[in-house]
Structure formats: C-alpha cells, structure tokens
Design an enzyme around this catalytic site. Structure first.
Site, short mmCIF file in Angstrom:
data_model
loop_
_atom_site.label_atom_id
_atom_site.label_comp_id
_atom_site.label_asym_id
_atom_site.label_seq_id
_atom_site.Cartn_x
_atom_site.Cartn_y
_atom_site.Cartn_z
CB SER A 36 -0.82 0.08 1.27
OG SER A 36 -1.71 -1.28 1.19
CB VAL A 37 4.50 2.14 0.41
CG1 VAL A 37 4.74 1.73 1.70
CG2 VAL A 37 4.87 0.92 -0.55
#
Length: 691
Positions: free
Chosen positions: A392-393
């Site tokens: 998700s970064v």
C-alpha cells in the site's frame, strides 16, 4: 767589399731554403687532407650502413609508474577509505630481453627474497623449466624424434608441444623450493610488456630483503625497489559493500576489461576499481601515472629522464554519514533478529534515507537473511538491486494518477469502500472490510489514511473507463496497465532511479495480457509489480518536494589534496539533477499530503501509522502490506515511506521487510528508531546540522 759579398751569400741561402719549407708544409697539409678524406671514405663507404642503422635505431620511449588512489570520505570529512603503503620489489621489462636472461634474473632474485608460491601453476613450472636453455634443447631433441617435421611447426605449436611434453613426463616434479619461487618470478617477468612494470613482491618485504636486493641490483637488470599501495578502512567497513573494491596485485586487471585498460596505460597487475563506487569513479580516483622518458639505442636504454612525477588521484566525498550509516545498519540487523523466530521466511530488511530536496543519500542499509540457514549478513546494496512487491505504500501515486487523469478531482473524490465483486473473479477488498459489513464513504485523503484497497481499485476502473457494477464482467483494455504504470514511473516506481551506484535494478512488471486484466486492480494498491527500496525513497521524495523527481546520488563532491595530505579544494560539487516533474496543482498535492499526515496524526482509529505519532519534529508516512508467497507458504512484505518535518521536509525514509509470516509493526518501529538516529547523527531536531 768583402763584407758586402758575405751578406749577399746569406741572402741567397735563405732564398734557397724558402721553397723547401713551403714544399714541406704542402706535403703535411696534403697528408692531413688525405687522412681526412680516407676517414670520411671509411665512415661513409665501409661503415656507412652500420652508422646509418645505429642512427635509425635510436628511439624515445616512455615508462609509466603507478600513483596513490584518491581517498574516500563521508559527508562529515571522516576517512572511509585510505591507502596503506608497503615496500615492493618490481621489474621493468627492458625493450630487448631473452628468456635466458629473465631465467637468470629470476634465479638470482630468489637468493635474496622469499616469494609466496601459493599461486604457482603447472604451466608456470613448465615455462620456467623451458627457460633453461639446456632443458629446452633436450626437450626439442626428444620432440624431433617424435613429431614429423617438428622444425617446421609454428612458434605457437612448438611452444604447446614443448609444454605438453614437460607436463606429460613430469619433468618439473623435483623442482626445489627456490626453483618454485623463481618460477613465479619468471612468470611475472615473462608476462610483462616491454617497458611495463610488474610487482614481483609487494607484501611483507623485510629489511634484509630490501638491503640485499638493493646491493645486488646491478646483477638483475630491470629489478627495482619501489612502493605498493593497497586500500585500508581506518574507521571500519560499515559502507564497504557500497564503496566496492579494487583488484589486488594478485588479481590484476579484470579479464573482461583487459584490452581496454591496457590501452589506457594500466599495467597488468595494477589495482583498478572493480565494483560500485570504486568502479563508478575510477577515472577520478586513479590519478595520473608518473612518466619517465627513456632514450634507447639498439634496444638498450641509454638515458632516463623523469618528465612527470605523477599525481595522486582526487578524493571522493560521499553524501553518506558514516556514523548514521552504521546506526541504521545496526537497527535493521537488530530488527531482523528480533522477529526471525516467528518469521521463518523473512528474507531480510532494507532502508534508504535521503534528502528530498537534493537527492543526497544519507544512508543505505540492508540485511540479507538466508532462509535455509538463518544466517544474517550485511547487504546494503539490496536496497538498489533487489525488488519486492511493496503493497500500500504506492497508493499515493495511485491517487495522484487518478487526479491527473481526471478520474477524481480535488472536489469530487468520494467512493464507497466495499468489496469488489466481479464475475468469475474472487472478491477483492480492503483489510478492514472483507465481508462488506464495514462499508463506508471515503474521500481520497481518508482512503490513504486507513489504506483502502477498494478505493484504489475504483480509481483504476474509472481511469480505464469501466463503470463498476457488482458481478459484472471486468471489461477493461490492457492499456490500463501502461496507464497506471505511467503515473507510477513519474514518481520513480518501476523505473531505474539513476543512482550513481552500478548494478541498479528496475523492478519487475507482471504480465499485462487480457487474461491478466484482473491484476490491474491488484497493481492499483501495490500488490502486483515489484519495486526496489530506493525507488520507494525517490517516490516519497517526489511527494515531499512537490513533484520533482530527483536523481538519488551518493557523490557529494570531488576534491583535491593539500600538501599536508588533508582534503583540498573542491573540483566538482554535485548539484540536484531533476529527472522529471510531476505536473499537478497545489490542491491535488494537498489531497495526498493530507492523507499521509492523517496516516500518523488523523482521527480515524484504523489509521496505520500511530507508532510514529510521538516523534518530534512531526512526520507524515504511508505504510504498506503486500500478500506474497514463499513456495506455497503465504507471506507478507511490510514496508513504509515517510518524510519529516511535515511542513519543511528535509529527510525521507523508505523501508521494507520482505517475507514476514505475520503482520507486525516492525516496519514502523524500525522507522521510529531511524528517525531518532537521524536527528542525533545528521541533524538536530530543529533542523540545523550538528556537524
């Protein structure tokens, strides 16, 4: 009257003597001219060809000598790599020298010097054996009886036959210890080019060896006493893997660059940068060799003039802070060891810390863990050459892509987080809403705060022109892959960052065919393509500085050397290199930055960056969790990106822990420790440097 007559007789006598004297002088002059003419004739006719040959054989050659490599410093001026000198015995090969002469010199030298024979090969022993004229003659006599028309063989074929005969009949089996040492010396001498210098011994040359060789140099033409240089690491080797290595005298020039380097003036056993920083900045560090002009006649050196004393290599100053680098390396190693017991498939941990306004790298730390043995080893370069599915970064880039494409706008960006259910496709959902019992309305910033997968998938479908309806077939063009990746690459995700360290990887792109179209949804929330840790750092730096993708760099400056050996004047200063600009409005940037701020400081209890909330100065961040596999075992990559201070970014941290077996907060805890080390080692917490 008598007196007058007497006077007249004297005058007559003088007159009669004058012609005789003149004739005598003429004879002398004639003889001198005759002798001169005869000598000229002798020189011109009898020896004319000889003297003409001598004149034509007179030549001028140049001999080069190695110099110290430049030193490498950290950003504070601390020496990372220096040079250690040692006494050496060298050999400069004359223009004309026979195998017999080199054989004699080799045997003479080992009377005074002990040579290591650990690298002695059977071929070296054979060459040395054949260097003895009697041995060579005996072998050739045997071969003439065995090989028809042996005398007509080419030189190469003859040599191969001679060596083969020596080996087959084990003629070197009884070489003495001194002969084996001489064989090493003979091999080095034979392999040298004319007027090139090779090292015969460059380690542990004793006082007695130096003295005895010095006293007997006249017996060993070409042998000299010199100095050898090797690399040393006075402050430890915390960044040695990043700095790289130089070849040793034993290794010599890299075989794949041999011709090129020889053409540039290197000797076969010169040290040369073979990897990473030592290789990248070889032309800076190597210096300029000394030059000696040699006047030769009939292949003999008649005069030596040192025309240039050489110049030590320039010094390289890195952006890395050595103390901080060591602290970060220790943090990552301790983190791996603290969780490996419950995470058998943990592959290691990686961190990159850089300046978002210049691209300067403050630290590259990495740990590799052997999954089979559990052994943990330093692997700082894994930050640039190993890629992982990061999770998700990357969602900040997804949101920015949606804003730039018009799929969402700063004033219209609300979707309902819900499981995405498509025909013939397993349900895909956010971590907090797998069943659909926690559907909620989210803005783009809120979706970043609590890391909504559903939101990102809906953005991607909007960009592809697909109107999502539950149980509908996912009818999207494969162009969505290149569209999503195009926005990601503007931030540095999935493309080489340009870091000035050789060996950078670009990451991995999954298949993009129509049968893989569902993977485009996974791509949108970071669970498909893989990226390097330094790509995460470049991505977050681009967000932090408002859209400028800067080249990460480890070179800070190139500097000369003062007479006292200290760092000299600056010859080159690295300036920020903008690779591209992400064109977005301030309101669009504010959407992402607000979301990243809320990850740490927001009010939603499901925010993912609470472990960083107590830091001062305050930070913003985005966490990442990617579902991966080790064989059939399900694993997780825990990642994170962050910058600080929130209002005036000066540092970016990117971090990754691939192969975790369970979700953990080790990524955030490690990032917290890195920030504390940064404010201690590099900058004070009010933003001023402590140096």
């Amino acid at each position: 009257m008598k007196f007058l007559r007497k006077t007249s007789k004297k005058k007559q006598a003088k007159k009669s003597q004058t012609p005789f004297r003149l004739n005598f002088l003429f004879v002398i002059v004639f003889l001198l001219f005759a002798a001169l003419i005869w000598q000229l004739a002798y020189l011109q006719i009898v020896n004319g060809n000889k003297f003409e040959s001598e004149i034509s054989s007179t030549d001028t050659q140049t001999e080069t000598g190695s110099v110290q490599r430049g030193m490498i410093y950290d950003s504070t001026g601390k020496v990372l790599v220096s040079n250690s000198s040692s006494r050496a015995i060298t050999y400069t090969k004359p223009l004309s020298v026979t195998s017999k002469q080199m054989y004699q010199i080799a045997n003479a030298l080992v009377k005074y010097v002990k040579i290591d024979t650990s690298t002695l090969t059977s071929s070296m022993k054979s060459d040395y054996y054949l260097g003895n004229e009697q041995n060579l003659k005996a072998v050739n006599n045997k071969l003439k009886k065995q090989i028809t028309k042996f005398s007509s063989l080419s030189g190469t074929a003859t040599y191969k036959a001679e060596v083969a005969y020596v080996k087959k009949h084990k003629l070197t089996a009884n070489l003495t210890s001194k002969q084996k040492q001489a064989a090493i010396v003979y091999s080095k001498m034979s392999g040298a080019y004319s007027l090139s210098t090779v090292y015969l011994k460059y380690e542990d040359v004793s006082d007695s060896e130096m003295a005895e060789v010095g006293e007997n140099l006249s017996q060993m033409p070409g042998v000299k006493i010199g100095t050898s240089w090797s690399r040393s690491y006075p402050n430890g080797s915390s960044v040695k893997s990043v700095i790289g290595t130089v070849t040793s005298k034993k290794q010599g020039l890299p075989s794949d660059q041999l011709s090129e380097l020889l053409a540039e003036g290197y000797a076969r056993d010169d040290s040369v940068g073979s990897s990473y920083i030592e290789s990248q900045y070889e032309n800076v560090l190597k210096g300029t060799n000394s030059v000696t002009t040699l006047e030769t006649q009939n292949n003999k050196i008649t005069k030596e003039i040192k025309t240039y004393g050489g110049k030590k290599g320039d010094n390289v100053v890195l952006t890395i802070n050595e103390k901080f680098q060591q602290d970060v390396q220790d943090i990552m190693e301790s983190a791996v060891k603290s969780v490996e017991g419950s995470n058998p498939y943990l592959a290691g941990a990686y961190a990159v810390i850089m300046n978002p306004n210049t691209g300067a790298i403050y630290g590259l730390a990495g740990v590799n863990r052997n999954i089979k043995t559990g052994k943990v080893s330093e692997n700082a370069l894994g930050t640039i050459n190993q890629s992982f599915v990061m999770g998700s970064v990357v969602k900040g880039a997804t949101v920015m892509g949606g804003l730039m494409s018009g799929a969402i706008t700063p004033t219209s960006n609300t979707f309902t987080d819900q499981p995405i259910k498509l025909k013939d496709t397993p349900s895909k959902s956010s971590w907090f809403n797998s069943s659909g019992s926690n559907n909620m309305q989210l803005t783009a910033s809120e979706a970043l705060e609590i890391s909504s997968n559903s939101y990102m998938m809906q953005v991607a479908m909007r960009e592809a022109g697909f109107n999502y309806q539950e149980n509908a077939s996912l009818n999207m063009s494969t162009s969505i892959f290149s569209k999503l990746r195009g926005y990601f690459k503007q931030f540095g995700l999935g493309v080489k960052t340009g870091v000035d360290i050789p060996g950078e990887a670009s990451g991995y792109e999954g298949p993009s065919t129509q049968s893989d179209i569902g993977k485009a949804l996974d791509l949108s929330f970071g669970n498909y393509d893989s990226y390097t840790t330094i790509q995460l750092a470049q991505y977050m730096s681009t967000v932090a500085n408002g859209g400028y993708r800067l080249q990460p760099h480890i070179l800070q400056a190139i500097r000369g050397t003062n007479k006292d050996g200290t760092l000299g004047k600056t010859k080159y200063q690295f300036t920020p290199n903008i690779l591209n600009v992400v064109s977005a409005t301030s309101s669009e940037w504010n959407i992402v930055k607000t979301g990243f701020w809320d990850v740490v400081h927001g009010s939603n209890s499901m925010r993912t960056g609470t472990k960083l909330a107590d830091l001062n100065p305050q930070v913003v961040a985005k966490t990442g969790t990617a579902q991966t596999f080790y064989g059939t075992n399900e694993t997780t990559t825990l990642s994170g990106v962050s910058y600080a201070p929130a209002k005036n970014p000066q540092v970016v941290i990117a971090i990754a822990f691939p192969g975790m077996s369970e979700e953990d907060s080790i990524n955030m805890l490690s990032m917290h420790e890195i920030y504390e080390a940064y404010w201690k080692d590099v900058q004070s917490s009010d933003g001023y440097t402590t140096d």
